[in-house]
Enzyme design. Sequence first.
Site, PDB file in Angstrom:
ATOM      1  N   HIS A  50       1.138  -0.966   0.093  1.00 20.79           N
ATOM      2  CA  HIS A  50       0.118  -0.055   0.347  1.00 20.79           C
ATOM      3  C   HIS A  50       1.120   1.097  -0.112  1.00 20.79           C
ATOM      4  O   HIS A  50       1.271   1.881   0.874  1.00 20.79           O
ATOM      5  CB  HIS A  50      -1.251   0.196   1.381  1.00 20.79           C
ATOM      6  CG  HIS A  50      -1.684   0.726   0.917  1.00 20.79           C
ATOM      7  ND1 HIS A  50      -2.969   0.825   1.555  1.00 20.79           N
ATOM      8  CD2 HIS A  50      -2.082   2.138   0.836  1.00 20.79           C
ATOM      9  CE1 HIS A  50      -3.694   2.103   1.323  1.00 20.79           C
ATOM     10  NE2 HIS A  50      -2.742   2.795   1.049  1.00 20.79           N
TER      11      HIS A  50
ATOM     12  N   GLU B   9      -2.624  -1.948  -3.573  1.00 17.46           N
ATOM     13  CA  GLU B   9      -3.129  -0.623  -3.036  1.00 17.46           C
ATOM     14  C   GLU B   9      -3.107   0.702  -2.495  1.00 17.46           C
ATOM     15  O   GLU B   9      -2.480   0.632  -2.352  1.00 17.46           O
ATOM     16  CB  GLU B   9      -4.317  -0.825  -1.530  1.00 17.46           C
ATOM     17  CG  GLU B   9      -3.720  -1.729  -0.412  1.00 17.46           C
ATOM     18  CD  GLU B   9      -4.103  -2.302   0.956  1.00 17.46           C
ATOM     19  OE1 GLU B   9      -4.653  -3.454   0.149  1.00 17.46           O
ATOM     20  OE2 GLU B   9      -3.203  -2.236   1.850  1.00 17.46           O
TER      21      GLU B   9
ATOM     22  N   HIS C 213      -8.193  -5.900   7.326  1.00 18.60           N
ATOM     23  CA  HIS C 213      -7.678  -4.890   8.439  1.00 18.60           C
ATOM     24  C   HIS C 213      -7.439  -5.389  10.006  1.00 18.60           C
ATOM     25  O   HIS C 213      -8.959  -5.608  10.250  1.00 18.60           O
ATOM     26  CB  HIS C 213      -8.245  -3.260   7.796  1.00 18.60           C
ATOM     27  CG  HIS C 213      -7.530  -2.059   9.331  1.00 18.60           C
ATOM     28  ND1 HIS C 213      -7.308  -1.730   7.716  1.00 18.60           N
ATOM     29  CD2 HIS C 213      -7.314  -1.613   9.769  1.00 18.60           C
ATOM     30  CE1 HIS C 213      -6.303  -0.533   8.882  1.00 18.60           C
ATOM     31  NE2 HIS C 213      -7.309  -0.721  10.809  1.00 18.60           N
TER      32      HIS C 213
END
Length: 252
Positions: free
Chosen positions: A44, A75, A203
């Site tokens: 990310h 991402e 997450h």
Amino acid sequence: MSTALSVNLNKVALIRNSREGNFPSLIEFGNISLEGGAQGLTVHPRPDQRHIRPGDVYDLAKVVKSFPDAEFNIEGNPFAAAQGDYPGLMQLVADTQPDQCTLVPDSDDQLTSDHGFDLTTQSERLAPIVEQLHQLGVRVSLFMDPDIEQIKLARELGVARIELYTGPYALNYPSAQHSACLEQYRQAADYARGIGLAVNAGHDLNLDNLPDFLSIAGIAEVSIGHALTVDALRFGMPQAVTRYLQICQRSA
């Protein structure tokens, strides 16, 4: 079919960035993860380069390509402007051709991703991004809350997958609200699959709360970084990957 494990290497990069040089090496830890059986790697990159840097994205794309059955997932926020030597998410995707791009509505000042897209206001802006990714041959996933009305709008955008933001699930585990929270995610995942969307999740998933979450049928992939990195400090990276894989394989 069991749930795929994609190892997020952001926190390994964060440790690396606390000193000059390249220790620990993300290439080394990417190889360890994939050699240990993980089905993919996730990064990310953010404009402030707090962990993953643009060069890491290019390096890890090459690592994944040497494992024919593995997938590379990039991402991030497609609307974050280029900054310094950060070229922007879409440029990184165009250059490296990942298997999947997970679009996330995080801002530069967020500590971490903490909510899904509100597609009642953002669909129009996202539509050309989704089309551009389709033109690149990249599978698109949207970071989403377990909200059925929002998931319906994701399907209308033409994406292949959603990634359910599991922060609230992890926060409620194992409180008295856990069962109700899990049921909300189950209903959202079932609805998404029913309208043709594959479902990822990520997450704050960890060794304690992941087994219950994967009682939800048909989760295609979990992306885990923070907890897996902490567990690597406890057990070593190969053993940490193995423990997460064992949970994912029991989900079949």
